[in-house]
Structure formats: structure tokens, C-alpha cells
Design a protein around this motif. Structure first.
Motif, mmCIF file in Angstrom:
data_model
loop_
_atom_site.group_PDB
_atom_site.id
_atom_site.type_symbol
_atom_site.label_atom_id
_atom_site.label_comp_id
_atom_site.label_asym_id
_atom_site.label_seq_id
_atom_site.Cartn_x
_atom_site.Cartn_y
_atom_site.Cartn_z
ATOM 1 N N ALA A 125 -6.565 8.185 -19.886
ATOM 2 C CA ALA A 125 -6.198 6.932 -19.052
ATOM 3 C C ALA A 125 -7.397 6.269 -18.088
ATOM 4 C CB ALA A 125 -5.070 7.111 -18.241
ATOM 5 N N ARG A 126 -8.399 7.245 -17.460
ATOM 6 C CA ARG A 126 -9.200 6.865 -16.686
ATOM 7 C C ARG A 126 -10.485 6.948 -17.416
ATOM 8 N NH1 ARG A 126 -5.752 5.536 -13.778
ATOM 9 N NH2 ARG A 126 -5.133 6.302 -11.645
ATOM 10 N N ASN A 127 -10.365 6.965 -18.610
ATOM 11 C CA ASN A 127 -11.854 6.799 -19.343
ATOM 12 C C ASN A 127 -11.566 5.578 -20.425
ATOM 13 O OD1 ASN A 127 -13.703 9.017 -18.055
ATOM 14 N ND2 ASN A 127 -11.897 9.785 -18.286
ATOM 15 N N MET A 128 -10.607 4.871 -20.491
ATOM 16 C CA MET A 128 -10.449 3.888 -21.758
ATOM 17 C C MET A 128 -11.423 3.074 -21.832
ATOM 18 S SD MET A 128 -7.573 4.450 -23.248
ATOM 19 C CE MET A 128 -6.947 3.038 -23.826
ATOM 20 N N ASP A 129 -12.476 2.882 -20.994
ATOM 21 C CA ASP A 129 -13.501 1.938 -21.046
ATOM 22 C C ASP A 129 -14.734 2.563 -21.913
ATOM 23 O OD1 ASP A 129 -13.939 3.717 -18.978
ATOM 24 O OD2 ASP A 129 -15.511 2.793 -18.105
ATOM 25 N N LYS A 130 -14.492 3.957 -22.374
ATOM 26 C CA LYS A 130 -15.362 4.744 -23.149
ATOM 27 C C LYS A 130 -14.806 4.731 -24.658
ATOM 28 C CE LYS A 130 -17.126 7.367 -19.239
ATOM 29 N NZ LYS A 130 -17.135 8.674 -18.869
ATOM 30 N N ARG A 131 -15.602 4.612 -25.633
ATOM 31 C CA ARG A 131 -15.208 4.234 -26.975
ATOM 32 C C ARG A 131 -14.607 5.666 -27.455
ATOM 33 N NH1 ARG A 131 -19.431 2.418 -31.563
ATOM 34 N NH2 ARG A 131 -19.101 0.624 -30.049
ATOM 35 N N LEU A 132 -15.107 6.690 -27.026
ATOM 36 C CA LEU A 132 -14.344 8.233 -27.351
ATOM 37 C C LEU A 132 -12.894 8.366 -27.044
ATOM 38 C CD1 LEU A 132 -14.726 10.996 -28.736
ATOM 39 C CD2 LEU A 132 -15.746 11.811 -26.422
ATOM 40 N N PHE A 133 -12.791 8.031 -25.660
ATOM 41 C CA PHE A 133 -11.570 8.286 -25.074
ATOM 42 C C PHE A 133 -10.502 7.242 -25.481
ATOM 43 C CE2 PHE A 133 -14.028 10.598 -22.299
ATOM 44 C CZ PHE A 133 -13.294 11.881 -21.965
ATOM 45 N N ARG A 134 -10.933 5.899 -25.882
ATOM 46 C CA ARG A 134 -10.356 4.638 -26.241
ATOM 47 C C ARG A 134 -9.712 5.018 -27.827
ATOM 48 N NH1 ARG A 134 -13.099 1.226 -25.057
ATOM 49 N NH2 ARG A 134 -14.184 0.739 -27.013
ATOM 50 N N SER A 135 -10.722 5.653 -28.519
ATOM 51 C CA SER A 135 -10.198 6.124 -29.966
ATOM 52 C C SER A 135 -9.417 7.225 -30.032
ATOM 53 C CB SER A 135 -11.579 6.781 -30.603
ATOM 54 O OG SER A 135 -12.571 5.617 -30.883
ATOM 55 N N PHE A 192 -6.263 15.632 -9.451
ATOM 56 C CA PHE A 192 -5.418 15.598 -10.410
ATOM 57 C C PHE A 192 -4.018 16.231 -9.862
ATOM 58 C CE2 PHE A 192 -2.643 17.046 -13.871
ATOM 59 C CZ PHE A 192 -2.305 15.922 -14.459
ATOM 60 N N TRP A 193 -4.152 17.454 -9.393
ATOM 61 C CA TRP A 193 -2.793 18.159 -8.901
ATOM 62 C C TRP A 193 -2.402 17.941 -7.697
ATOM 63 C CZ3 TRP A 193 -0.486 20.105 -12.692
ATOM 64 C CH2 TRP A 193 -0.934 20.637 -13.838
ATOM 65 N N ARG A 194 -3.321 17.590 -6.697
ATOM 66 C CA ARG A 194 -2.565 17.282 -5.194
ATOM 67 C C ARG A 194 -2.607 15.803 -5.233
ATOM 68 N NH1 ARG A 194 -6.459 21.087 -1.602
ATOM 69 N NH2 ARG A 194 -5.964 23.250 -2.656
ATOM 70 N N VAL A 195 -2.947 15.043 -5.931
ATOM 71 C CA VAL A 195 -2.996 13.455 -5.761
ATOM 72 C C VAL A 195 -2.066 12.895 -6.790
ATOM 73 C CG1 VAL A 195 -4.022 11.305 -5.275
ATOM 74 C CG2 VAL A 195 -4.859 13.338 -4.351
ATOM 75 N N ILE A 196 -2.671 13.058 -8.136
ATOM 76 C CA ILE A 196 -2.077 12.234 -9.286
ATOM 77 C C ILE A 196 -0.732 12.736 -9.658
ATOM 78 C CG2 ILE A 196 -2.444 11.301 -11.488
ATOM 79 C CD1 ILE A 196 -3.954 10.072 -9.470
ATOM 80 N N PRO A 212 -3.227 3.306 -8.599
ATOM 81 C CA PRO A 212 -4.606 2.633 -8.214
ATOM 82 C C PRO A 212 -5.754 3.825 -8.326
ATOM 83 C CG PRO A 212 -3.145 1.912 -6.681
ATOM 84 C CD PRO A 212 -2.279 3.108 -7.367
ATOM 85 N N ALA A 213 -6.800 3.413 -8.750
ATOM 86 C CA ALA A 213 -7.997 4.496 -9.012
ATOM 87 C C ALA A 213 -8.428 4.625 -7.437
ATOM 88 C CB ALA A 213 -9.149 4.103 -9.913
ATOM 89 N N GLU A 214 -8.186 3.805 -6.637
ATOM 90 C CA GLU A 214 -8.859 4.075 -5.173
ATOM 91 C C GLU A 214 -8.357 5.431 -4.609
ATOM 92 O OE1 GLU A 214 -7.628 1.185 -6.417
ATOM 93 O OE2 GLU A 214 -9.534 -0.178 -6.232
ATOM 94 N N LEU A 215 -6.933 5.736 -5.068
ATOM 95 C CA LEU A 215 -6.589 6.994 -4.632
ATOM 96 C C LEU A 215 -7.592 8.340 -4.789
ATOM 97 C CD1 LEU A 215 -2.658 6.628 -5.393
ATOM 98 C CD2 LEU A 215 -3.918 6.226 -3.034
ATOM 99 N N GLU A 216 -7.922 8.048 -6.064
ATOM 100 C CA GLU A 216 -8.864 9.310 -6.475
ATOM 101 C C GLU A 216 -10.114 9.362 -5.772
ATOM 102 O OE1 GLU A 216 -8.277 9.251 -10.851
ATOM 103 O OE2 GLU A 216 -6.768 7.708 -10.305
ATOM 104 N N GLU A 217 -10.445 7.796 -5.811
ATOM 105 C CA GLU A 217 -11.963 8.002 -5.127
ATOM 106 C C GLU A 217 -11.828 8.334 -3.714
ATOM 107 O OE1 GLU A 217 -12.657 3.676 -5.631
ATOM 108 O OE2 GLU A 217 -12.981 3.940 -7.720
#
Length: 274
Positions: A94-104, A181-185, A163-168
Motif C-alpha cells: 500500500a505504501r509503495n503503490m507508485d512503484k511498478r513492482l509493488f503495484r504488480s 508499523f507496529w507502534r503506529v500503523i 495519512p502517511a504523515e503519521l509515519e513521517e
């Protein structure tokens, strides 16, 4: 004030749907508490003598508590590993859907929903047997793997609403991707985790086909497999069989009744980006 009009068509459809659901359950209970003689007379009528001994006999014939434990172990382990692994894979995608590999990868996993199981059933049996995984461990692995296609669809849709801002912000404070991932998401995934968990429980508990083709020993049998004992070549012991069915389905009915609101809300929130 304008008086609200009753939508009789919707009311009729709801009534018919209720009958379709309630009637089979009523028949199941009636068959489970009758003797074979009363079943021959009438299925719908209330029993003259309630045969509660059918349940104790069904427990004895199926070795109920042993197969119940087998089903419980497989279901609980499948639930835990599904939540841990599927959520991590979905997060990475989900966090790398802009990349072809992860979208595939996303479309690859989701496309597995459209592959009929009978096509891969025989190769799967041979592969699991060759790997020595025709046991309960192998069955748990298959539930985790085969659940990822639908769970990926739910998780990715839900993660898009976080929101991705939480991870940032977490990474700016020095948190690694793993800690983020484990503490926030992961805590924010509670609604969709509940949905995935409940659907996984119902599937693993009620499934017949995968245990039937994978488990190699009678001692490994799950509750759905144990119901086979009531069917012989020329007859079926319906009263004992339906008593066993009621005992087998009761835990999942309770789970669903308690948690149905999480199933509905989680599916909607996972399928749509808010």
C-alpha cells in the motif's frame, strides 16, 4: 407532519429473507432432538419426547472434544499468523503503490481471487505431500497463504485512508520502518484486523475441502470432517448428524452474532477510501 409510507416491497423481501434463514435452522433443531421414528412421521412438528441423548451419542461417535481441539488449534493459529503476515505484506504494498513492482504484486495477489480452487487442487495435494506438509501445520500455512488475496484487497483499501504523515512524523522522531508499523500503523488497523480475523475464523472453522485433501491421518480430523461418520453406503443417521452439526456451528454463530458490526464496517472501510 408528513406521514411516512411503508415500503411493502422491502418489507416483503425482508420477511422472505428471514424465513429463508430461520426455516433451515428450525428444521436442524427439530431433526437433532427427534428419534428416527418421529422423523419418519413429520419433520416440522415439535417432538413428543425431546431426545437430548442424541447430543451425547453424537459426541461419542465423532470423538467430539478431540476434533474440536484440532479445529480450535488450526483456527487460532491461522488467525494469528494471518493477521501478522497479511497486514505486513499489505502495508508494504500500500505504501509503495507508485512503484511498478509493488503495484504488480497487488494485482497479482488480488487476481488469485479469480482462480477456481479445483484447478490447483491436485497439484497442491502432490506438492504438500512431497514437502511432508500434509498435516495440521501445512493446513495452517495454506489458510494464511490463500487468505492473502482477499485480505490484501481489504488492507490496502483501508491503509489508503491512514495519512502517511503519521509515519513521517514517527520516522522524524527516530523510529524505524519496523517500529513505525507496529507502534503506529498496526494499532490503527484494529477495525480491519477485526474483520479479517472474524472472516478467517469462520472460514478455517467451517472449511471441509482443504482439510479433506490435506490431512493424512484420521487423528488430525477437524469438526467438518468428523461429520462424515454419520453417512454410510445405504443410510444417514440424521438425528445424530444434525445434533453434531449444531454443536459444531454454535461457536462460529456466537462469534458472528457478537462481531457482525465489525465485519460490515470493516469490509466497507476496507473497500472504499475515506
Amino acid at each position: 407532519m408528513k406521514r411516512e409510507q411503508t415500503n411493502w416491497l422491502v418489507t416483503l423481501l425482508i420477511a422472505l429473507g428471514s424465513i429463508v434463514v430461520i426455516l433451515p435452522l428450525y428444521l436442524t433443531v427439530m431433526i437433532a432432538v427427534k428419534s428416527p421414528q418421529e422423523l419418519a412421521e413429520s419433520v416440522f412438528a415439535l417432538p413428543r419426547v425431546w431426545q437430548w441423548s442424541n447430543f451425547s451419542e453424537a459426541i461419542r461417535m465423532t470423538n467430539f472434544f478431540h476434533v474440536f481441539r484440532n479445529s480450535a488449534v488450526i483456527t487460532i493459529c491461522s488467525l494469528i499468523f494471518t493477521l501478522l503476515t497479511n497486514s505486513m505484506v499489505a502495508y508494504a504494498v500500500a505504501r509503495n503503490m507508485d512503484k511498478r513492482l509493488f503495484r504488480s504484486l497487488y494485482y497479482y495477489f488480488v487476481s488469485a481471487l479469480f482462480v477456481p480452487f479445483p484447478i490447483i487442487m491436485l497439484p497442491l495435494v502432490k506438492e504438500m505431500s512431497a514437502l511432508g506438509m500434509n498435516n495440521q501445520f501445512g493446513l495452517i500455512v495454506l489458510y494464511v497463504v490463500y487468505g492473502i488475496s482477499f485480505n490484501m484487497f481489504l488492507y490496502v483499501g483501508y491503509l489508503k485512508s491512514i495519512p502517511a504523515e503519521l509515519e513521517e512524523a514517527a520516522m522524524m522522531d527516530g523510529a524505524s520502518v519496523w517500529s513505525t508499523f507496529w507502534r503506529v500503523i498496526f494499532p490503527l488497523l484494529s477495525p480491519i484486523n477485526a474483520t479479517v480475523g472474524i472472516l478467517t475464523c469462520i472460514w478455517a472453522w467451517n472449511d471441509f475441502l482443504l482439510p479433506f485433501i490435506i490431512l493424512s491421518k484420521p487423528t488430525m480430523a477437524t469438526l467438518p470432517l468428523a461429520q462424515y461418520i454419520f453417512q454410510s453406503q445405504f443410510s444417514v443417521q440424521y438425528n445424530y448428524a444434525f445434533a453434531s452439526y449444531l454443536m459444531a456451528l454454535s461457536p462460529m454463530v456466537l462469534v458472528y452474532l457478537i462481531a457482525q458490526r465489525w465485519i460490515i464496517s470493516g469490509v466497507l472501510r476496507g473497500a472504499l477510501k475515506s
